[in-house]
Design a protein around this motif. Structure first.
Motif, PDB file in Angstrom:
ATOM      1  N   GLY A 166      29.805   1.241 -99.523  1.00 30.43           N
ATOM      2  CA  GLY A 166      29.713   1.925 -98.243  1.00 30.43           C
ATOM      3  C   GLY A 166      30.637   3.116 -98.126  1.00 30.43           C
ATOM      4  N   ALA A 167      31.691   3.136 -98.936  1.00 29.92           N
ATOM      5  CA  ALA A 167      32.610   4.275 -98.901  1.00 29.92           C
ATOM      6  C   ALA A 167      31.962   5.552 -99.433  1.00 29.92           C
ATOM      7  N   VAL A 168      30.867   5.418-100.192  1.00 26.45           N
ATOM      8  CA  VAL A 168      30.184   6.610-100.720  1.00 26.45           C
ATOM      9  C   VAL A 168      29.525   7.412 -99.596  1.00 26.45           C
ATOM     10  N   PRO A 169      28.609   6.837 -98.803  1.00 28.64           N
ATOM     11  CA  PRO A 169      28.053   7.627 -97.698  1.00 28.64           C
ATOM     12  C   PRO A 169      29.110   8.020 -96.679  1.00 28.64           C
ATOM     13  N   GLY A 170      30.146   7.204 -96.536  1.00 27.42           N
ATOM     14  CA  GLY A 170      31.206   7.547 -95.603  1.00 27.42           C
ATOM     15  C   GLY A 170      32.035   8.740 -96.036  1.00 27.42           C
ATOM     16  N   ALA A 171      32.035   9.031 -97.345  1.00 28.44           N
ATOM     17  CA  ALA A 171      32.822  10.148 -97.865  1.00 28.44           C
ATOM     18  C   ALA A 171      32.013  11.424 -98.056  1.00 28.44           C
ATOM     19  N   LEU A 172      30.713  11.365 -97.812  1.00 30.60           N
ATOM     20  CA  LEU A 172      29.852  12.525 -98.059  1.00 30.60           C
ATOM     21  C   LEU A 172      29.793  13.569 -96.935  1.00 30.60           C
ATOM     22  N   GLY A 189      36.225  21.549-105.229  1.00 29.45           N
ATOM     23  CA  GLY A 189      36.710  21.402-103.856  1.00 29.45           C
ATOM     24  C   GLY A 189      35.998  20.283-103.121  1.00 29.45           C
ATOM     25  N   ALA A 190      34.675  20.216-103.277  1.00 30.36           N
ATOM     26  CA  ALA A 190      33.907  19.149-102.642  1.00 30.36           C
ATOM     27  C   ALA A 190      34.331  17.786-103.177  1.00 30.36           C
ATOM     28  N   THR A 191      34.626  17.717-104.467  1.00 27.58           N
ATOM     29  CA  THR A 191      35.053  16.454-105.076  1.00 27.58           C
ATOM     30  C   THR A 191      36.389  15.993-104.512  1.00 27.58           C
ATOM     31  N   LEU A 193      37.650  16.627-101.544  1.00 29.65           N
ATOM     32  CA  LEU A 193      37.434  16.121-100.191  1.00 29.65           C
ATOM     33  C   LEU A 193      36.758  14.746-100.224  1.00 29.65           C
ATOM     34  N   PHE A 194      35.763  14.609-101.076  1.00 29.80           N
ATOM     35  CA  PHE A 194      35.045  13.338-101.190  1.00 29.80           C
ATOM     36  C   PHE A 194      35.999  12.207-101.561  1.00 29.80           C
ATOM     37  N   LEU A 195      36.864  12.436-102.529  1.00 30.09           N
ATOM     38  CA  LEU A 195      37.741  11.373-103.004  1.00 30.09           C
ATOM     39  C   LEU A 195      38.756  10.943-101.952  1.00 30.09           C
ATOM     40  N   VAL A 196      39.266  11.886-101.176  1.00 27.65           N
ATOM     41  CA  VAL A 196      40.209  11.518-100.114  1.00 27.65           C
ATOM     42  C   VAL A 196      39.536  10.559 -99.138  1.00 27.65           C
ATOM     43  N   LEU A 197      38.341  10.911 -98.674  1.00 27.53           N
ATOM     44  CA  LEU A 197      37.652  10.053 -97.711  1.00 27.53           C
ATOM     45  C   LEU A 197      37.207   8.739 -98.347  1.00 27.53           C
ATOM     46  N   PHE A 198      36.795   8.782 -99.602  1.00 28.91           N
ATOM     47  CA  PHE A 198      36.344   7.564-100.276  1.00 28.91           C
ATOM     48  C   PHE A 198      37.482   6.547-100.357  1.00 28.91           C
ATOM     49  N   VAL A 199      38.629   6.959-100.861  1.00 26.27           N
ATOM     50  CA  VAL A 199      39.752   6.034-101.026  1.00 26.27           C
ATOM     51  C   VAL A 199      40.296   5.596 -99.674  1.00 26.27           C
ATOM     52  N   TRP A 200      40.376   6.519 -98.719  1.00 26.34           N
ATOM     53  CA  TRP A 200      40.912   6.200 -97.390  1.00 26.34           C
ATOM     54  C   TRP A 200      40.144   5.081 -96.711  1.00 26.34           C
ATOM     55  N   GLN A 201      38.832   5.048 -96.910  1.00 29.57           N
ATOM     56  CA  GLN A 201      38.010   4.061 -96.210  1.00 29.57           C
ATOM     57  C   GLN A 201      38.311   2.622 -96.613  1.00 29.57           C
ATOM     58  N   LEU A 202      38.802   2.410 -97.823  1.00 29.64           N
ATOM     59  CA  LEU A 202      38.974   1.040 -98.308  1.00 29.64           C
ATOM     60  C   LEU A 202      40.054   0.289 -97.528  1.00 29.64           C
ATOM     61  N   VAL A 253      45.539  20.391-103.749  1.00 25.84           N
ATOM     62  CA  VAL A 253      46.494  21.387-104.261  1.00 25.84           C
ATOM     63  C   VAL A 253      46.115  21.775-105.677  1.00 25.84           C
ATOM     64  N   TRP A 254      45.765  20.796-106.492  1.00 23.30           N
ATOM     65  CA  TRP A 254      45.427  21.060-107.892  1.00 23.30           C
ATOM     66  C   TRP A 254      44.193  21.950-108.039  1.00 23.30           C
ATOM     67  N   VAL A 255      43.248  21.858-107.094  1.00 23.33           N
ATOM     68  CA  VAL A 255      42.034  22.681-107.193  1.00 23.33           C
ATOM     69  C   VAL A 255      42.159  23.982-106.402  1.00 23.33           C
ATOM     70  N   GLY A 256      43.334  24.214-105.809  1.00 28.50           N
ATOM     71  CA  GLY A 256      43.581  25.484-105.132  1.00 28.50           C
ATOM     72  C   GLY A 256      43.178  25.569-103.683  1.00 28.50           C
ATOM     73  N   LEU A 257      42.866  24.430-103.048  1.00 23.42           N
ATOM     74  CA  LEU A 257      42.488  24.474-101.642  1.00 23.42           C
ATOM     75  C   LEU A 257      43.692  24.675-100.726  1.00 23.42           C
TER      76      LEU A 257
END
Length: 315
Positions: A166-172, A189-191, A193-202, A253-257
């Motif tokens: 469920g964290a997948v649709p929640g992070a999209l 950049g999209a990746t 953002l996706f990973l922050v929301l994916f991990v946060w949801q757990l 930071v690593w991807v320059g955002l």
């Protein structure tokens, strides 16, 4: 696969009204119930992340009209998906105190009405995104809808690890915004953002699942806390996933955002979050779980706000 039975649910009516037929409702009440089907509070938070993804992707080239189209289309898809989710979960909702008064289990809206509303609303949303924004944003929204309704929702009665799915649709949602701004470009950049929301949801959803573990178990929902009487595994997953947000949060930071201001702020927020999960690990109580939940609701808006400030105002 999602299967919707277009017939009266005898057991549902039993829970909803003790066998009595639902009384006719006024139009105003019907509209209010349709709004409830869209889960407006969750939709608002999701749309905030859509907007954040758009602003971060577009940068100085932000266009208010494109943002409006993106939010409207994504909002319609989210609303329809939430309605279809409640169609599928109407029986389990009827067995939980926190959801028994929703329109479907309470018998105020029929399965047919909710299913048509959900399908039409989400379909219009996808068509609107395709016609006004971009194919990339439309695809991201479609994946969100399908993975939420057809994959995650059925798995909630099958496996305790449905939260990870469920964290997948929640992070999209921020990916939808990013794709509306940049199309297929800037996947890094999209990746991030996706990973922050994916991990946060757990840890966020595990805190909720712990507080309502008896309610979920009684309804037949397979959640980790329901199979973990001592709470040790739940606490371990909470701590590990909250700790994972420290490096994951720095990917922007690593991807320059963003730069050092965001890095410092995100790290401090992450440490605060980890401390709350450690508190739950020491005292696996509802009170400590609520503290984890509150910390999660500080972390995500805080990190996104820092990202926007650093990326758009300080660069």
């Amino acid at each position: 696969m999602l299967r919707i039975t277009m017939t009266a649910d005898a057991d549902l009516q039993h829970y909803a009204s003790g066998g009595r037929a639902a009384a006719p409702v006024a139009m105003r009440t019907r509209v209010a119930d349709l709004v409830v089907l869209t889960k407006p509070r969750i939709a608002v938070m999701a749309l905030f992340t859509v907007a954040a993804g758009y602003w971060l992707g577009a940068g100085a080239g932000s266009d208010a009209r494109v943002l409006f189209h993106t939010l409207l289309g994504a909002g319609l898809v989210a609303a329809g998906g939430s309605a279809l989710n409640q169609v599928y979960e109407r029986r389990t909702d009827a067995r939980m105190k926190r959801t028994a008064k929703r329109p479907l289990p309470a018998g105020r809206i029929t399965v047919e009405q909710a299913a048509v509303f959900g399908a039409v609303t989400s379909g219009i949303g996808l068509a609107y995104l395709m016609g006004t924004v971009s194919p990339a944003a439309t695809l991201a929204a479609a994946v969100t809808l399908v993975s939420y309704v057809l994959i995650y929702t059925p798995l909630k009665t099958v496996t305790a690890w449905n939260t990870v799915v469920g964290a997948v649709p929640g992070a999209l949602p921020p990916v939808i915004g990013w794709c509306a701004a940049r199309g297929w470009d800037g996947a890094e950049g999209a990746t991030a953002l996706f990973l922050v929301l994916f991990v946060w949801q757990l840890p966020h959803f595990l805190a909720i699942a712990w507080m309502y573990r008896a309610d979920y178990a009684g309804a037949g929902l397979q959640m980790l806390p329901g199979t973990d009487p001592t709470g040790r595994r739940t606490a371990a997953v909470m701590v590990l996933t909250a700790a994972a947000l420290l490096p994951v949060g720095l990917m922007a930071v690593w991807v320059g955002l963003a730069g050092w201001v965001y890095a410092v702020g995100a790290t401090l927020l992450g440490v605060m979050f980890v401390r709350k999960t450690l508190g739950f690990a020491r005292d696996r109580s509802d009170r400590q779980a609520k503290r984890v939940l509150r910390a999660s609701l500080v972390y995500l808006p805080g990190v996104l706000a820092l990202l926007l400030i650093d990326a758009l105002l300080l660069k």
